[in-house]
Design a protein around this motif. Structure first.
Motif, PDB file in Angstrom:
ATOM      1  N   GLY A 155      -5.684   0.710  -5.113  1.00 34.30           N
ATOM      2  CA  GLY A 155      -5.017   1.987  -5.809  1.00 34.30           C
ATOM      3  C   GLY A 155      -3.436   1.777  -5.974  1.00 34.30           C
ATOM      4  N   SER A 156      -2.967   1.288  -5.065  1.00 31.18           N
ATOM      5  CA  SER A 156      -1.519   1.092  -4.946  1.00 31.18           C
ATOM      6  C   SER A 156      -1.343   0.087  -6.188  1.00 31.18           C
ATOM      7  CB  SER A 156      -0.812   0.451  -3.902  1.00 31.18           C
ATOM      8  OG  SER A 156      -1.293   1.180  -2.865  1.00 31.18           O
ATOM      9  N   ALA A 157      -2.246  -0.962  -6.299  1.00 29.95           N
ATOM     10  CA  ALA A 157      -1.834  -2.201  -7.408  1.00 29.95           C
ATOM     11  C   ALA A 157      -1.886  -1.362  -8.518  1.00 29.95           C
ATOM     12  CB  ALA A 157      -2.983  -3.227  -7.113  1.00 29.95           C
ATOM     13  N   ILE A 158      -2.672  -0.509  -8.906  1.00 23.23           N
ATOM     14  CA  ILE A 158      -2.976   0.067  -9.980  1.00 23.23           C
ATOM     15  C   ILE A 158      -1.754   1.086 -10.476  1.00 23.23           C
ATOM     16  CG2 ILE A 158      -4.350   1.919 -11.501  1.00 23.23           C
ATOM     17  CD1 ILE A 158      -6.681   0.527  -9.926  1.00 23.23           C
ATOM     18  N   GLU A 159      -1.075   1.976  -9.281  1.00 21.25           N
ATOM     19  CA  GLU A 159      -0.056   2.896  -9.490  1.00 21.25           C
ATOM     20  C   GLU A 159       0.947   1.769 -10.102  1.00 21.25           C
ATOM     21  OE1 GLU A 159       0.254   5.748  -9.578  1.00 21.25           O
ATOM     22  OE2 GLU A 159      -1.546   6.635  -8.463  1.00 21.25           O
ATOM     23  N   MET A 160       1.334   0.691  -9.188  1.00 19.07           N
ATOM     24  CA  MET A 160       2.331  -0.218  -9.867  1.00 19.07           C
ATOM     25  C   MET A 160       2.341  -0.533 -11.158  1.00 19.07           C
ATOM     26  SD  MET A 160       4.640  -0.060  -7.207  1.00 19.07           S
ATOM     27  CE  MET A 160       4.192   1.288  -6.279  1.00 19.07           C
ATOM     28  N   LEU A 161       1.082  -0.893 -11.694  1.00 19.86           N
ATOM     29  CA  LEU A 161       1.019  -1.273 -13.073  1.00 19.86           C
ATOM     30  C   LEU A 161       1.387  -0.075 -13.842  1.00 19.86           C
ATOM     31  CD1 LEU A 161      -2.193  -3.401 -13.324  1.00 19.86           C
ATOM     32  CD2 LEU A 161       0.203  -4.326 -13.271  1.00 19.86           C
ATOM     33  N   MET A 201       0.704  -1.304   0.012  1.00 18.42           N
ATOM     34  CA  MET A 201      -0.051  -0.015  -0.014  1.00 18.42           C
ATOM     35  C   MET A 201       0.714   1.281  -0.104  1.00 18.42           C
ATOM     36  SD  MET A 201      -2.955   0.899   2.776  1.00 18.42           S
ATOM     37  CE  MET A 201      -2.198   0.649   4.120  1.00 18.42           C
ATOM     38  N   ILE A 202       0.451   2.135  -0.902  1.00 22.74           N
ATOM     39  CA  ILE A 202       1.242   3.355  -0.772  1.00 22.74           C
ATOM     40  C   ILE A 202       0.593   4.530  -0.456  1.00 22.74           C
ATOM     41  CG2 ILE A 202       3.124   2.421  -2.414  1.00 22.74           C
ATOM     42  CD1 ILE A 202       1.876   3.830  -4.604  1.00 22.74           C
ATOM     43  N   LEU A 203      -0.688   4.501  -0.250  1.00 19.79           N
ATOM     44  CA  LEU A 203      -1.363   5.635   0.320  1.00 19.79           C
ATOM     45  C   LEU A 203      -2.266   5.330   1.371  1.00 19.79           C
ATOM     46  CD1 LEU A 203      -3.083   8.064  -2.353  1.00 19.79           C
ATOM     47  CD2 LEU A 203      -1.501   8.620  -0.705  1.00 19.79           C
ATOM     48  N   THR A 204      -1.609   5.676   2.575  1.00 14.13           N
ATOM     49  CA  THR A 204      -2.416   5.333   3.761  1.00 14.13           C
ATOM     50  C   THR A 204      -3.640   5.637   3.889  1.00 14.13           C
ATOM     51  OG1 THR A 204      -0.127   5.249   4.824  1.00 14.13           O
ATOM     52  CG2 THR A 204      -1.897   4.579   6.337  1.00 14.13           C
ATOM     53  N   PRO A 205      -4.780   5.154   4.221  1.00  9.77           N
ATOM     54  CA  PRO A 205      -6.146   5.798   4.393  1.00  9.77           C
ATOM     55  C   PRO A 205      -6.293   6.417   5.722  1.00  9.77           C
ATOM     56  CG  PRO A 205      -6.448   3.475   4.496  1.00  9.77           C
ATOM     57  CD  PRO A 205      -4.877   3.631   4.275  1.00  9.77           C
ATOM     58  N   GLU A 206      -7.272   7.230   6.000  1.00  8.27           N
ATOM     59  CA  GLU A 206      -7.527   7.913   7.291  1.00  8.27           C
ATOM     60  C   GLU A 206      -7.989   6.760   8.084  1.00  8.27           C
ATOM     61  OE1 GLU A 206     -11.066  10.538   8.723  1.00  8.27           O
ATOM     62  OE2 GLU A 206     -10.614  10.777   6.903  1.00  8.27           O
ATOM     63  N   LYS A 207      -7.472   6.927   9.478  1.00  6.72           N
ATOM     64  CA  LYS A 207      -8.028   6.029  10.523  1.00  6.72           C
ATOM     65  C   LYS A 207      -9.396   6.372  10.937  1.00  6.72           C
ATOM     66  CE  LYS A 207      -3.719   4.533  12.419  1.00  6.72           C
ATOM     67  NZ  LYS A 207      -2.707   5.637  12.796  1.00  6.72           N
ATOM     68  N   ASN A 208     -10.214   5.538  11.077  1.00  9.49           N
ATOM     69  CA  ASN A 208     -11.606   5.890  11.495  1.00  9.49           C
ATOM     70  C   ASN A 208     -11.825   4.728  12.687  1.00  9.49           C
ATOM     71  OD1 ASN A 208     -14.317   5.602  11.405  1.00  9.49           O
ATOM     72  ND2 ASN A 208     -14.609   6.170   9.621  1.00  9.49           N
ATOM     73  N   LYS A 209     -12.632   5.612  13.691  1.00  9.14           N
ATOM     74  CA  LYS A 209     -12.851   4.945  14.706  1.00  9.14           C
ATOM     75  C   LYS A 209     -13.740   3.531  14.496  1.00  9.14           C
ATOM     76  CE  LYS A 209     -12.800   8.871  18.119  1.00  9.14           C
ATOM     77  NZ  LYS A 209     -13.614   9.966  18.203  1.00  9.14           N
ATOM     78  N   ASN A 210     -14.537   3.572  13.504  1.00  7.81           N
ATOM     79  CA  ASN A 210     -15.008   2.303  13.036  1.00  7.81           C
ATOM     80  C   ASN A 210     -14.475   1.283  12.304  1.00  7.81           C
ATOM     81  OD1 ASN A 210     -16.511   0.598  11.428  1.00  7.81           O
ATOM     82  ND2 ASN A 210     -18.625   1.781  12.050  1.00  7.81           N
ATOM     83  N   LEU A 211     -14.129   0.040  12.715  1.00 10.84           N
ATOM     84  CA  LEU A 211     -13.198  -0.802  12.268  1.00 10.84           C
ATOM     85  C   LEU A 211     -13.523  -1.096  10.923  1.00 10.84           C
ATOM     86  CD1 LEU A 211     -10.873  -2.999  12.636  1.00 10.84           C
ATOM     87  CD2 LEU A 211     -12.614  -4.518  13.439  1.00 10.84           C
ATOM     88  N   LEU A 212     -14.852  -1.323  10.393  1.00 11.64           N
ATOM     89  CA  LEU A 212     -15.316  -1.955   9.230  1.00 11.64           C
ATOM     90  C   LEU A 212     -15.172  -0.787   8.072  1.00 11.64           C
ATOM     91  CD1 LEU A 212     -18.530  -3.717  10.171  1.00 11.64           C
ATOM     92  CD2 LEU A 212     -16.282  -4.674  10.208  1.00 11.64           C
ATOM     93  N   GLU A 213     -15.577   0.612   8.594  1.00  9.02           N
ATOM     94  CA  GLU A 213     -15.215   1.581   7.792  1.00  9.02           C
ATOM     95  C   GLU A 213     -13.674   1.912   7.299  1.00  9.02           C
ATOM     96  OE1 GLU A 213     -17.529   3.474   6.392  1.00  9.02           O
ATOM     97  OE2 GLU A 213     -19.069   2.687   7.626  1.00  9.02           O
ATOM     98  N   THR A 214     -12.803   1.608   8.284  1.00 12.66           N
ATOM     99  CA  THR A 214     -11.395   1.493   8.116  1.00 12.66           C
ATOM    100  C   THR A 214     -10.861   0.643   7.168  1.00 12.66           C
ATOM    101  OG1 THR A 214     -11.102   2.374  10.457  1.00 12.66           O
ATOM    102  CG2 THR A 214      -8.962   1.720   9.382  1.00 12.66           C
TER     103      THR A 214
END
Ligand SMILES: [Fe+2]
Ligand SMILES: [Fe+2]
Length: 247
Positions: free
Chosen positions: A24-30, A1-14
């Motif tokens: 997104g990282s997979a596409i960037e690497m391609l 992963m190259i773009l870390t998402p925002e941490k969310n208090k809700n585990l499932l949303e995170t």
């Protein structure tokens, strides 16, 4: 992963955000594999992309396990939609990172963010571990225990990959740019990462305030425009001659 998402208090949303970040990282690497002329780098980027696709799948599996363990209900937006990777900002529709950055900056970005990703997964693992230890007190079932163990194993597996990606980027950087200080680059990228998260967090908040104001201004402007009388030589109002006219 190259773009870390925002941490969310809700585990499932995170988790769903992590899945998109991986995708997104997979596409960037391609995109990086397509751009480079070096056969060796091409293969490296393709393997990296395959890892990130696998991580997307694994994170979605963790999400499913957590729902089955009663950590929350399934919501419509947990259904993975590849196009949302752009809407969520993990891939910029204006261009790929490898197109926007110099090779040096791109490798600095990958080197730093792969490490930050590993840290983010570690945080996620601690979070899940905490929830799990709370549940053990309340008699966890065999199935739930299996899901939880699977989850921890999966996150460990992903973290190993992220550290490996970080290591490859480091080796390439040290070989290609021996004069540059990689630790300085890491500090710079770490700050940028924090600012990016701050920006995304606040832009969502600001658009809630600014958007209605803009709509109100446009509404008022529309009302004023209708009142403007633009006379022709015959004293006719041009706006009234043709309502469809843009004038
Ligand atoms: Fe990675
Ligand atoms: Fe990853």
């Amino acid at each position: 992963m190259i773009l870390t998402p925002e941490k969310n208090k809700n585990l499932l949303e995170t988790l769903i955000e992590f899945a998109y970040a991986e995708y997104g990282s997979a596409i960037e690497m391609l995109a990086a594999a397509k751009k480079t002329n070096s056969a060796k780098l091409k293969i490296g980027y393709i393997y990296h992309a395959l890892d990130e696709y696998r991580h997307t799948f694994l994170i979605l599996k963790v999400l499913k396990n957590q729902i089955e363990n009663g950590r929350g209900n399934f919501k419509k937006h947990y259904k993975f939609n590849p196009q949302s990777v752009i809407k969520k900002g993990y891939v910029d529709k204006e261009g790929f990172l490898v197109e926007k950055l110099s090779t040096k900056k791109f490798v600095e970005f990958v080197y730093s963010n792969e490490y930050l990703a590993q840290e983010a997964f570690d945080g996620l693992k601690k979070n899940i571990n905490d929830i799990q230890s709370l549940n053990i007190i309340e008699n966890i079932t065999e199935d739930e225990k299996k899901h939880s163990d699977d989850t921890i194993e999966t996150l460990d597996d992903i973290m190993k990959d992220e550290l490996r990606h970080h290591g490859h980027a480091k080796n390439f950087y040290l070989k290609t740019f021996p004069e540059s200080k990689i630790e300085m680059a890491f500090m710079r990228e770490k700050i940028k990462n924090k600012l990016r998260l701050f920006y995304y967090k606040n832009i969502k908040f600001l658009t809630k305030i600014i958007d209605p104001i803009i709509h109100f201004i446009i509404f008022c402007f529309g009302k004023v425009v209708v009142l403007i009388d633009i006379p022709t030589q015959n004293r006719e109002n041009l706006l009234k001659i043709n309502e469809k006219s843009v004038l």
